[in-house]
Scaffold this motif. Sequence first.
Motif, short mmCIF file in Angstrom:
data_model
loop_
_atom_site.label_atom_id
_atom_site.label_comp_id
_atom_site.label_asym_id
_atom_site.label_seq_id
_atom_site.Cartn_x
_atom_site.Cartn_y
_atom_site.Cartn_z
N ARG A 150 42.33 41.98 32.55
CA ARG A 150 41.76 42.89 31.55
C ARG A 150 42.78 43.29 30.48
O ARG A 150 42.40 43.76 29.40
CB ARG A 150 41.22 44.13 32.24
CG ARG A 150 42.24 45.00 32.92
CD ARG A 150 41.58 46.08 33.76
NE ARG A 150 40.59 46.81 33.01
CZ ARG A 150 39.63 47.56 33.56
NH1 ARG A 150 39.52 47.62 34.87
NH2 ARG A 150 38.77 48.21 32.81
N ASP A 151 44.09 43.07 30.73
CA ASP A 151 45.12 43.37 29.75
C ASP A 151 45.48 42.15 28.91
O ASP A 151 46.39 42.21 28.08
CB ASP A 151 46.38 43.88 30.45
CG ASP A 151 46.13 45.18 31.21
OD1 ASP A 151 45.41 46.05 30.66
OD2 ASP A 151 46.64 45.33 32.33
N GLY A 152 44.77 41.03 29.13
CA GLY A 152 45.05 39.82 28.38
C GLY A 152 46.24 39.04 28.90
O GLY A 152 46.73 38.13 28.23
N LEU A 153 46.70 39.37 30.11
CA LEU A 153 47.84 38.68 30.71
C LEU A 153 47.35 37.66 31.73
O LEU A 153 46.26 37.76 32.25
CB LEU A 153 48.78 39.69 31.38
CG LEU A 153 49.34 40.76 30.44
CD1 LEU A 153 50.12 41.81 31.22
CD2 LEU A 153 50.22 40.13 29.37
N LEU A 154 48.20 36.69 32.03
CA LEU A 154 47.82 35.59 32.90
C LEU A 154 47.95 35.99 34.37
O LEU A 154 48.96 36.51 34.81
CB LEU A 154 48.72 34.38 32.63
CG LEU A 154 48.23 33.02 33.12
CD1 LEU A 154 46.94 32.63 32.40
CD2 LEU A 154 49.30 31.96 32.88
N ASP A 155 46.89 35.74 35.15
CA ASP A 155 46.87 35.95 36.59
C ASP A 155 46.48 34.64 37.28
O ASP A 155 45.78 33.82 36.71
CB ASP A 155 45.86 37.03 36.99
CG ASP A 155 46.42 38.43 36.82
OD1 ASP A 155 47.63 38.56 36.58
OD2 ASP A 155 45.63 39.39 36.93
N ALA A 156 46.94 34.49 38.52
CA ALA A 156 46.57 33.31 39.31
C ALA A 156 46.19 33.76 40.71
O ALA A 156 46.86 34.61 41.31
CB ALA A 156 47.73 32.31 39.37
N TYR A 157 45.11 33.19 41.25
CA TYR A 157 44.64 33.49 42.59
C TYR A 157 44.56 32.19 43.39
O TYR A 157 43.99 31.20 42.92
CB TYR A 157 43.24 34.12 42.56
CG TYR A 157 43.20 35.51 41.95
CD1 TYR A 157 43.30 36.64 42.75
CD2 TYR A 157 43.05 35.67 40.58
CE1 TYR A 157 43.24 37.91 42.19
CE2 TYR A 157 43.00 36.93 40.01
CZ TYR A 157 43.10 38.05 40.83
OH TYR A 157 43.05 39.29 40.28
N ARG A 158 45.15 32.19 44.59
CA ARG A 158 45.01 31.04 45.47
C ARG A 158 43.84 31.31 46.42
O ARG A 158 43.81 32.33 47.12
CB ARG A 158 46.28 30.79 46.28
CG ARG A 158 46.18 29.57 47.20
CD ARG A 158 47.43 29.39 48.04
NE ARG A 158 48.58 29.11 47.21
CZ ARG A 158 48.90 27.89 46.76
NH1 ARG A 158 48.11 26.86 47.06
NH2 ARG A 158 49.96 27.70 46.02
N ILE A 159 42.88 30.40 46.45
CA ILE A 159 41.68 30.56 47.25
C ILE A 159 41.84 29.82 48.56
O ILE A 159 42.12 28.62 48.58
CB ILE A 159 40.43 30.02 46.51
CG1 ILE A 159 40.35 30.63 45.11
CG2 ILE A 159 39.18 30.30 47.30
CD1 ILE A 159 40.28 32.14 45.09
#
Length: 227
Positions: A150-159
Motif C-alpha cells: 500500500r506504500d508503493g514498495l516492493l514485497d515478496a511472499y513465498r507460498i
Amino acid sequence: MVNYSGCDAGFSGGLAVSSTGQVYLAGNDQLEAYSAQDGKPVFKTMLTGRAWAPQVVPGLDGGCFVSNDLGLQAYGSTGELRWTWNPDPEFVFYSESAPILGSDGTLVIGTRDMFYGLDASTSEQKWVIAAPYFRPRHLSADGIVVGLNRDGLLDAYRIEAVGGANSPLRLSGPPVIHSLNAPVAAKIGDAVRLTANADGEAPLNFQWSYNGAELVGETQSRLTLAS
C-alpha cells in the motif's frame, strides 16, 4: 501498422495480446477481440458487470481474464464466458490490481484486504493471504509472489501449501524490512524518530543498533533518539 477501426471499447479499459495472436480490449461494459495480424474483429461480447477501467490479461490457451466491479471472469478465445468468481457479495476489488497468471496455471488477484490464488481453469481457490491493498505483479515458478504494497514498495511472499491445495497457507522465509524512514534530517535540539516496517512470519522481533552495538531496550519497530 494495423488499424482496429471497429473498436468500441474506448480508452478506459485494459488491453492484452494472447499467445494465439488475438488482441483483447476491455471497455466499461464490453470485451472485444481482434486479430493481431490484420485487425479483423474476432468477437464482441458484453461484460458481466461494469467498471471504469477493467483489467484484462491473456490466458494460457488463447482466452483472457477480466476483473471489474463484480469480480473476475474468464472468457474463451471465441468470447464464451467460462466462469465468474467472487468470494463475497460485497466483495471489493482493488482497482489498481490486475490479475496475473503463473506458468503453473495459478491466477493471482489482489483485493482491498487480501490476495488470492485460483485455478485458472476452474476458478477453484487454492489459497488466500491477508495483505491489504497488495498489488501482485509476478508469480515465479517456485511459488514467490512479488508485488507492491500500500506504500508503493516492493514485497515478496513465498507460498507453501500445507496439507493440500485448498488448505491454509503460511508465509515462509526470513523477515524482510520493506521500508525504513532513513536518513532523517533534523534541526539541532530536535528528537529524531525512525520507523521500520517489516513483513514475515509472526511474531516479528526488532533490535536497533548503533555502530554495530545493540541499543539496550530498543526492541520495537520505532526508535526515538533524543537530541
